[in-house]
Motif scaffolding. Structure first.
Motif, PDB file in Angstrom:
ATOM      1  N   GLN A  22       0.817  -1.212   0.000  1.00  0.00           N
ATOM      2  CA  GLN A  22       0.000   0.000   0.000  1.00  0.00           C
ATOM      3  C   GLN A  22       0.852   1.264   0.000  1.00  0.00           C
ATOM      4  O   GLN A  22       0.651   2.183  -0.797  1.00  0.00           O
ATOM      5  N   GLY A  23       1.827   1.300   0.921  1.00  0.00           N
ATOM      6  CA  GLY A  23       2.645   2.507   1.058  1.00  0.00           C
ATOM      7  C   GLY A  23       3.424   2.852  -0.187  1.00  0.00           C
ATOM      8  O   GLY A  23       3.536   4.026  -0.555  1.00  0.00           O
ATOM      9  N   GLU A  78       1.111   4.417  -2.785  1.00  0.00           N
ATOM     10  CA  GLU A  78       0.708   5.769  -2.366  1.00  0.00           C
ATOM     11  C   GLU A  78       1.885   6.734  -2.476  1.00  0.00           C
ATOM     12  O   GLU A  78       1.721   7.892  -2.884  1.00  0.00           O
ATOM     13  N   GLN A 103       1.753   9.992  -4.845  1.00  0.00           N
ATOM     14  CA  GLN A 103       1.817  11.335  -4.269  1.00  0.00           C
ATOM     15  C   GLN A 103       3.028  12.107  -4.779  1.00  0.00           C
ATOM     16  O   GLN A 103       2.957  13.333  -4.961  1.00  0.00           O
ATOM     17  N   GLY A 137      -2.663  17.475  -0.237  1.00  0.00           N
ATOM     18  CA  GLY A 137      -2.866  16.023  -0.208  1.00  0.00           C
ATOM     19  C   GLY A 137      -1.545  15.265  -0.265  1.00  0.00           C
ATOM     20  O   GLY A 137      -1.244  14.454   0.615  1.00  0.00           O
ATOM     21  N   PRO A 138      -0.702  15.482  -1.305  1.00  0.00           N
ATOM     22  CA  PRO A 138       0.601  14.818  -1.349  1.00  0.00           C
ATOM     23  C   PRO A 138       1.481  15.105  -0.125  1.00  0.00           C
ATOM     24  O   PRO A 138       2.173  14.212   0.361  1.00  0.00           O
ATOM     25  N   THR A 191       0.589  15.890   3.104  1.00  0.00           N
ATOM     26  CA  THR A 191       0.157  15.156   4.303  1.00  0.00           C
ATOM     27  C   THR A 191       0.243  13.640   4.083  1.00  0.00           C
ATOM     28  O   THR A 191       0.602  12.895   4.995  1.00  0.00           O
ATOM     29  N   SER A 192      -0.082  13.193   2.843  1.00  0.00           N
ATOM     30  CA  SER A 192       0.002  11.758   2.550  1.00  0.00           C
ATOM     31  C   SER A 192       1.436  11.256   2.637  1.00  0.00           C
ATOM     32  O   SER A 192       1.704  10.178   3.186  1.00  0.00           O
ATOM     33  N   ARG A 231       2.420  10.776   6.146  1.00  0.00           N
ATOM     34  CA  ARG A 231       1.860   9.541   6.700  1.00  0.00           C
ATOM     35  C   ARG A 231       2.585   8.316   6.147  1.00  0.00           C
ATOM     36  O   ARG A 231       2.901   7.370   6.885  1.00  0.00           O
ATOM     37  N   VAL A 232       2.885   8.344   4.831  1.00  0.00           N
ATOM     38  CA  VAL A 232       3.582   7.216   4.209  1.00  0.00           C
ATOM     39  C   VAL A 232       4.989   7.076   4.776  1.00  0.00           C
ATOM     40  O   VAL A 232       5.485   5.953   4.972  1.00  0.00           O
TER      41      VAL A 232
END
Length: 586
Positions: A140-141, A144, A148, A295-296, A298-299, A302-303
């Motif tokens: 998943q990471g 993403e 991003q 979005g990119p 903050t994502s 998190r990633v």
């Protein structure tokens, strides 16, 4: 063992990705298409809707074209979204499967000493929790992260193309955001390793409690063990909350800095529209892209947290995979063929954790001879059996079977010809048939039945609900001690070993069970060179020879009568049993 550095860990992970490069390439290609469509939509709905529909004289026709265009784009986006998710999910599952396979293979082939010095719960935590972290990162990471990064770079390029003056204003906040992301990454990797270590502690403590649950209940220690588990749980909670506090503090800061940048751009851009230097549609598209930029950012933050956890987990997993295995160097050794079964210990010494357990031990067991080892606890009896199985290697001296040095033969050939009946009978969960057949690969039902009869287990097995197909619980908990011992004997008989190592159980059995077990022992010893770690007087008296151990040395050697006449250590041990046949030497 020294922790691997980040570069070597990443290199190892990439080596597991390489066989599935086609899935990775297709997944990344799908991501690029998805990112391109995502980046194009603000232009379509910004400049397209405002400048070409709302302001245009031919607005209705343009609106129909725009709507059809948008529908086609979303259909294409849906198809590539499925392709991306499937490809990268396959990649993640396949990589984790391969890493877990290597991990399980290494665990089973590690020396016995490693398993005795490492908590089971810690090993299980690496196979479960750490592997799951790797799967989250790869499956998943990774997708993403690529999505991003591509989206972020695309947004940066587009805003410069739309209006470089507004873009320069917007990128002023990037150094601040970059510093916050770097700080977050550095802190989280250290904490992620601590989190995994605390989870391993909980798993290890729980494994220990469950393994000894009968002792816990017998000593009414439930509250004591519960408090210990609570403390481990609270330590894990504290480390997790420390990580959460950093995440909770840094992410809003990143968002605040991003919003400040957007507000400055809106103020500056509105002036540009008023002055007529850009259209309203361009400003709407520009602001939409800036909104998408959060979005990119903050994502990715998190990633990065997911990646740091995965790197910490990968370090722990690869540390275990890199442990030297028991069979290292076996390719240069020869297979042992036991024809007679003569055993010789030649000036053998062995230390455990810098404490000498055996010192200059020398003795010979002739083919077919039954030798009993007796002596006080800690005198080295079990160590001799472990060295004969090559669970450990001697510090000095050597062990020979039929004049072959065990250090020069393969472990498989050695252990395939030696039968071990340990004191603590362990049965794997499964049917009775499977438990006995564990002693010989592809054993027929008839062979299992014959072995059970010789071990005096056949009659009680037939009385079980489904006879040989009866499922016994983990470690055979739904069988009596005598029944478990007889199944273990049947397992050893089925193996038909050339040499037998018998660690006689000291547990109290009823007279009937003890008699049945003893008869099984006698059948198993027939015609085989046997080394018996003996406790019961009846077994010791029937041995061809008795070796009396004390402080890692052979103190006395002889038959039962000879040692009694000697009046030494064996005589004193014998006197303490009350001289009864069922007495146990301690």
């Amino acid at each position: 063992m020294k922790n691997p550095n980040r570069k070597s860990v990443l290199k190892r992970i990439v080596s597991y990705l390489r066989p599935y490069s086609m899935y990775a390439a297709f997944g990344v290609l799908s991501l690029l298409v998805l990112a391109s469509i995502t980046l194009y939509l603000p232009l379509l709905l910004g400049q397209g809707l405002i400048d070409e529909v709302l302001v245009s004289t031919d607005g209705l026709k343009s609106l129909n074209v725009l709507a059809l265009h948008a529908i086609v784009l979303y259909l294409v986006k849906g198809l590539f979204s499925y392709a991306q998710h499937y490809s990268l999910a396959y990649l993640g599952h396949a990589v984790v499967r391969d890493i877990r396979k290597d991990l399980l293979s290494r665990i089973l082939y590690l020396p016995l000493g490693y398993h005795q010095n490492t908590r089971k719960g810690e090993i299980i935590s690496k196979v479960t929790s750490d592997i799951n972290n790797l799967q989250n990162a790869v499956g998943q990471g990774l997708g993403e992260f690529i999505n991003q990064v591509v989206t972020g770079v695309g947004i940066l390029v587009i805003i410069f193309v739309l209006n470089y003056r507004l873009a320069l204003t917007a990128v002023l906040v990037l150094p601040v955001i970059a510093f916050l992301v770097w700080f977050l990454s550095k802190k989280l990797r250290f904490l992620a390793r601590q989190v995994q270590a605390k989870l391993a502690d909980i798993s290890a403590s729980l494994q220990e409690v469950l393994s000894g649950i009968r002792v816990v209940k017998a000593y009414r220690a439930e509250n004591k063990e519960l408090e210990h588990l609570k403390r481990e749980n609270n330590r894990s909670f504290a480390v997790n909350m420390k990580s959460t506090r950093i995440m909770a503090g840094v992410l809003p800061l990143i968002e605040i800095v991003s919003v400040i940048g957007i507000l400055i751009v809106i103020w500056h851009g509105s002036n540009e529209v008023i002055e007529g230097r850009i259209s309203a549609g361009t400003l709407v598209s520009f602001v939409t892209y800036l909104g998408m930029a959060s979005g990119p950012i903050t994502s990715l933050s998190r990633v990065i947290s997911v990646f740091q956890q995965a790197l910490a987990s990968a370090e722990r997993v690869f540390e275990l995979i890199d442990e030297p295995e028991e069979f290292a160097g076996e390719d240069t050794k020869k297979d042992l063929v036991i024809r007679k079964g003569k055993i010789e210990f030649d000036s053998l010494s062995f230390s455990y954790e810098n404490e000498e357990v055996l010192h200059q031990i020398s003795f010979t067991i002739e083919p077919g001879e039954v030798v009993a080892l007796v002596g006080p606890s800690g005198s080295g009896k079990t160590t001799i059996a472990n060295l004969l199985m090559r669970f450990y290697n001697p510090d000095r001296g050597r062990i020979l079977i039929d004049d072959c040095d065990l250090g020069d033969v393969t472990l498989n050939s050695l252990r395939s010809q030696i039968g071990l009946v340990p004191q603590e009978t362990f049965l794997f969960a499964g049917t009775v048939y499977e438990s006995i057949a564990y002693g010989k690969e592809n054993a027929s039902f008839n062979e299992v039945q014959v072995a059970a009869k010789q071990a005096n287990a056949h009659d009680f097995i037939l009385q079980l609900p489904k006879a040989y197909d009866t499922v016994i619980g983990e470690e055979g908990t739904n069988l009596s001690g005598g029944q478990r011992q007889r199944i273990a004997l049947a397992r050893a008989i089925l193996k038909d070993p050339k040499i037998l190592i018998l660690d006689e159980a000291t547990s109290s059995l009823d007279a009937e069970s003890e008699k049945a077990v003893q008869e099984g022992f006698d059948i198993l010893k027939e015609g085989r060179t046997s080394l018996v770690i003996a406790h019961r007087l009846s077994t010791i008296k029937n041995a061809d020879r008795i070796l009396v151990l004390k402080d890692g040395c052979i103190a006395e050697s002889g038959t039962h009568e000879q040692l009694l006449n000697l009046g030494g250590l064996y005589y004193r041990l014998y006197s303490m049993t009350g001289s009864t046949e069922n007495g146990v030497l301690h």
